[in-house]
Design an enzyme around this catalytic site. Structure first.
Site, PDB file in Angstrom:
ATOM      1  CG  ASP A  80      -7.723  -6.487   3.912  1.00  0.00           C
ATOM      2  OD1 ASP A  80      -7.886  -6.177   2.674  1.00  0.00           O
ATOM      3  OD2 ASP A  80      -5.935  -5.666   4.001  1.00  0.00           O
ATOM      4  CG  HIS A 108      -2.032  -0.860   1.017  1.00  0.00           C
ATOM      5  ND1 HIS A 108      -2.989  -1.019   0.329  1.00  0.00           N
ATOM      6  CD2 HIS A 108      -1.729  -2.402   2.197  1.00  0.00           C
ATOM      7  CE1 HIS A 108      -3.527  -1.842   0.596  1.00  0.00           C
ATOM      8  NE2 HIS A 108      -3.106  -2.646   1.335  1.00  0.00           N
ATOM      9  CD  GLU A 161      -4.410  -8.556   4.141  1.00  0.00           C
ATOM     10  OE1 GLU A 161      -4.398  -7.826   4.564  1.00  0.00           O
ATOM     11  OE2 GLU A 161      -3.407  -8.943   2.754  1.00  0.00           O
TER      12      GLU A 161
END
Length: 262
Positions: A178, A47, A152
């Site tokens: 997530d 990310h 996740e």
């Protein structure tokens, strides 16, 4: 000379370890985090807004500050895994691990032959660009480089016991946001169902002597302390706290709010 990795030494006897996330291309943030006392910094290529060139600069800054560089790679790609390890990462964190087959492939990508499939080169940054003796470097990697699977997804939860049974999975990292999104709670990681799931996973991993890295999104002292104490009471001794973006945004919002409040 290579440094030891506190995330792999003294399990069950050590003081709790804390880290943070770096998502902006900022070696300065990485250096500050290490000098401030964070034991490790997760350089987030999934990310984050940088590629391998930026990650190398950030790994160097973490090392300079005496902290442990960990890299979250963007995916399961074998090349991405061994490139960040060649760059000097002392841990690789792989997102969205959903089954044992994926876990085995990740371990293979992070392990030199004949047991694994990591590309071997004697003159990478990890070997000091060739200064380090190759056999000594191999020995060092076995004791100091770890693999962490980020759990996740609902599939990862369903197959959790099989994932942690894969030799070479040293840590599981619990991905609350997530998972909350995937379970239909729209990112509400504080939802009781999400937290109960995370606590159950942590207990199962610890029972099998697999390390657990918990995550706290808090950026204020009271919130961080609450999350930290909660996980320590559950037997978890590694917690990744906040991030550069969270710390900057919460600090700036607080300052603006204080100035503009009536």
């Amino acid at each position: 000379m290579q440094r030891g990795n506190p995330l792999l030494s003294g399990k069950g006897k050590r003081q709790p370890l804390i880290g943070t996330w770096a998502q902006t291309k900022s070696p300065e943030f990485c250096e500050i985090a290490g000098r401030a006392g964070f034991d490790f910094v997760i350089i987030d290529m999934e990310h984050g807004s940088f590629g391998i060139e930026g990650a190398v600069e950030m790994i160097r800054a973490v090392e300079a500050a005496g902290s442990v560089p960990v890299v979250r790679v963007p995916d399961h790609t074998r090349t991405n895994i061994f490139k960040v390890l060649d760059a000097g990462a002392m841990g690789v964190l792989v997102p969205s691990v959903s089954n044992a087959a994926e876990a085995r492939a990740i371990v293979e990508a992070a392990t030199y032959g004949p047991k694994g499939k990591r590309g071997a080169c004697p003159c990478t940054r990890g070997t000091g660009h060739g200064v380090e003796d190759w056999s000594a470097y191999l020995d060092w990697t076995r004791d100091n480089v770890f693999v962490a699977a980020l759990i996740e997804t609902p599939e990862g939860v369903e197959n959790f016991d099989a994932i942690i049974a894969v030799p070479g999975i040293d840590y599981v990292t619990l991905g609350p946001f997530d998972l909350a999104q995937a379970l239909g709670h729209e990112g509400n990681f504080a939802h009781p169902d999400v937290q109960a799931c995370l606590e159950d996973l942590a207990a199962r991993a610890l029972a099998k002597d697999v390390g657990v890295m918990a995550v706290s999104f808090a950026s204020d002292g009271a919130g961080v302390r609450n999350d930290f104490d909660r996980w320590i009471l559950k037997g978890v001794d590694v917690v990744a706290i906040s991030s550069d973006r969270f710390l900057l945004s919460s600090g700036m919002k607080g300052i603006v709010g204080a100035v503009r409040s009536n």
